[in-house]
Design an enzyme around this catalytic site. Structure first.
Site, short mmCIF file in Angstrom:
data_model
loop_
_atom_site.label_atom_id
_atom_site.label_comp_id
_atom_site.label_asym_id
_atom_site.label_seq_id
_atom_site.Cartn_x
_atom_site.Cartn_y
_atom_site.Cartn_z
N ARG A 77 0.82 -1.21 0.00
CA ARG A 77 0.00 0.00 0.00
C ARG A 77 0.85 1.27 0.00
NH1 ARG A 77 -5.20 2.29 0.99
NH2 ARG A 77 -6.41 0.44 0.72
N ASN B 5 -13.24 16.25 -1.64
CA ASN B 5 -13.98 15.00 -1.84
C ASN B 5 -15.47 15.30 -1.78
OD1 ASN B 5 -14.46 12.11 -1.88
ND2 ASN B 5 -14.92 12.25 0.31
N HIS C 207 -19.04 13.45 -0.71
CA HIS C 207 -19.49 12.30 0.09
C HIS C 207 -21.02 12.28 0.12
CE1 HIS C 207 -19.44 9.26 3.18
NE2 HIS C 207 -20.35 9.95 3.83
N ASP D 189 -8.48 15.33 4.60
CA ASP D 189 -7.35 15.26 5.51
C ASP D 189 -7.03 13.78 5.73
OD1 ASP D 189 -9.23 14.33 7.27
OD2 ASP D 189 -9.21 16.08 8.58
N GLY E 117 -8.03 11.68 7.84
CA GLY E 117 -9.10 10.82 8.33
C GLY E 117 -10.01 10.34 7.22
N ASP F 162 -13.32 10.93 5.64
CA ASP F 162 -14.43 11.89 5.51
C ASP F 162 -14.50 12.86 6.69
OD1 ASP F 162 -15.16 10.55 3.11
OD2 ASP F 162 -16.32 9.09 4.26
C1 GRF Z 1 -20.78 9.54 -5.13
O1 GRF Z 1 -22.03 9.35 -4.55
C2 GRF Z 1 -19.81 10.14 -4.15
O2 GRF Z 1 -20.44 10.88 -3.17
C3 GRF Z 1 -19.17 8.93 -3.54
O3 GRF Z 1 -19.07 8.00 -4.58
C4 GRF Z 1 -20.11 8.24 -5.53
C5 GRF Z 1 -19.46 8.32 -6.88
O4 GRF Z 1 -20.38 8.40 -7.91
N1 GRF Z 1 -17.91 9.27 -2.92
P1 GRF Z 1 -19.92 8.68 -9.41
O5 GRF Z 1 -18.85 7.66 -9.76
O6 GRF Z 1 -19.42 10.07 -9.51
O7 GRF Z 1 -21.16 8.45 -10.23
#
Ligand code: GRF
Length: 212
Positions: free
Chosen positions: A64, A106, A108, A140, A142, A144
């Site tokens: 990794r 990101n 989420h 960061d 962590g 999310d």
């Molecule tokens: C999204 O819902 C995002 O929030 C999550 O993964 C999903 C990715 O969807 N992290 P896509 O590949 O952009 O359709």
């Protein structure tokens, strides 16, 4: 502003970013798309659009640390101003975080800090909440946990499954992610590379709550 987008799957957020760029509502340039999976539909979309793509695969038993270093090298070779995780299903290690401090965001599918991790929509259903949504935040070390830049809310309906809730959430993701990228590009959101803190010029504009 040059952006590298990291993906693992469908790439609907990547499409939304590119659509916003085409429409003139997102002042960014996608200079590369990198996936940890060679077969991601997002890569096909990027290739069809002429965006340079790379795959940095991580298989069971792989080193990794070496993967983290390769990923950081690939991203850095594209010289982005901002790195966007759009459905990238891996936790980033120090090599990339250290090279782009405070420059990685990101999206989420939950209203953080509630329901971090891989199952945001299902966890929201299991938690019995009536409102869920999506969050764009700075990455960061962590999972999310970084500073929140924008959120949008969606209702949780009585007959929702994780799939139907996620689909409703994604409609909002496709709005707020390109908007945040644009706000960063024009300086309306400032990312502080030293402290990984943020200042949002007008927080009210970053919070979108559609009618329920
Ligand atoms: C999204 O819902 C995002 O929030 C999550 O993964 C999903 C990715 O969807 N992290 P896509 O590949 O952009 O359709």
């Amino acid at each position: 502003m040059d952006v590298v987008v990291l993906v693992s799957g469908r790439g609907s957020n990547l499409r939304a970013i590119c659509s916003a760029i085409d429409a003139g509502s997102c002042s960014a340039n996608v200079v590369g798309v990198i996936s940890d999976r060679g077969k991601a539909a997002a890569l096909e979309f990027a290739e069809a659009r002429g965006i340079p793509t790379r795959t940095v695969s991580l298989h069971k038993g792989d080193d990794r640390d070496a993967w983290n270093r390769s990923l950081a090298d690939e991203v850095a070779s594209l010289k982005p101003d901002l790195v966007v995780l759009a459905g990238f299903m891996r936790v980033l290690g120090a090599p990339l975080l250290d090279r782009f401090p405070g420059q990685i965001i990101n999206v989420h599918p939950a209203l953080l800090p509630s329901f971090p991790g891989h199952n945001g929509p299902q966890d929201a259903l299991d938690g019995g909440v009536r409102i869920s949504g999506c969050t764009v935040h700075i990455v960061d070390a962590g999972v999310d946990t970084g500073p929140i830049l924008a959120q949008a809310a969606v209702p949780v309906l009585a007959n929702d499954t994780a799939e139907t809730l996620h689909a409703r959430i994604q409609i909002q993701e496709h709005q707020i992610l390109p908007r945040v990228i644009h706000q960063i590009a024009i300086g309306a959101i400032t990312l502080d590379p030293l402290t990984v803190s943020t200042s949002v010029a007008d927080p009210a504009r970053s919070l979108s709550v559609p009618d329920v």
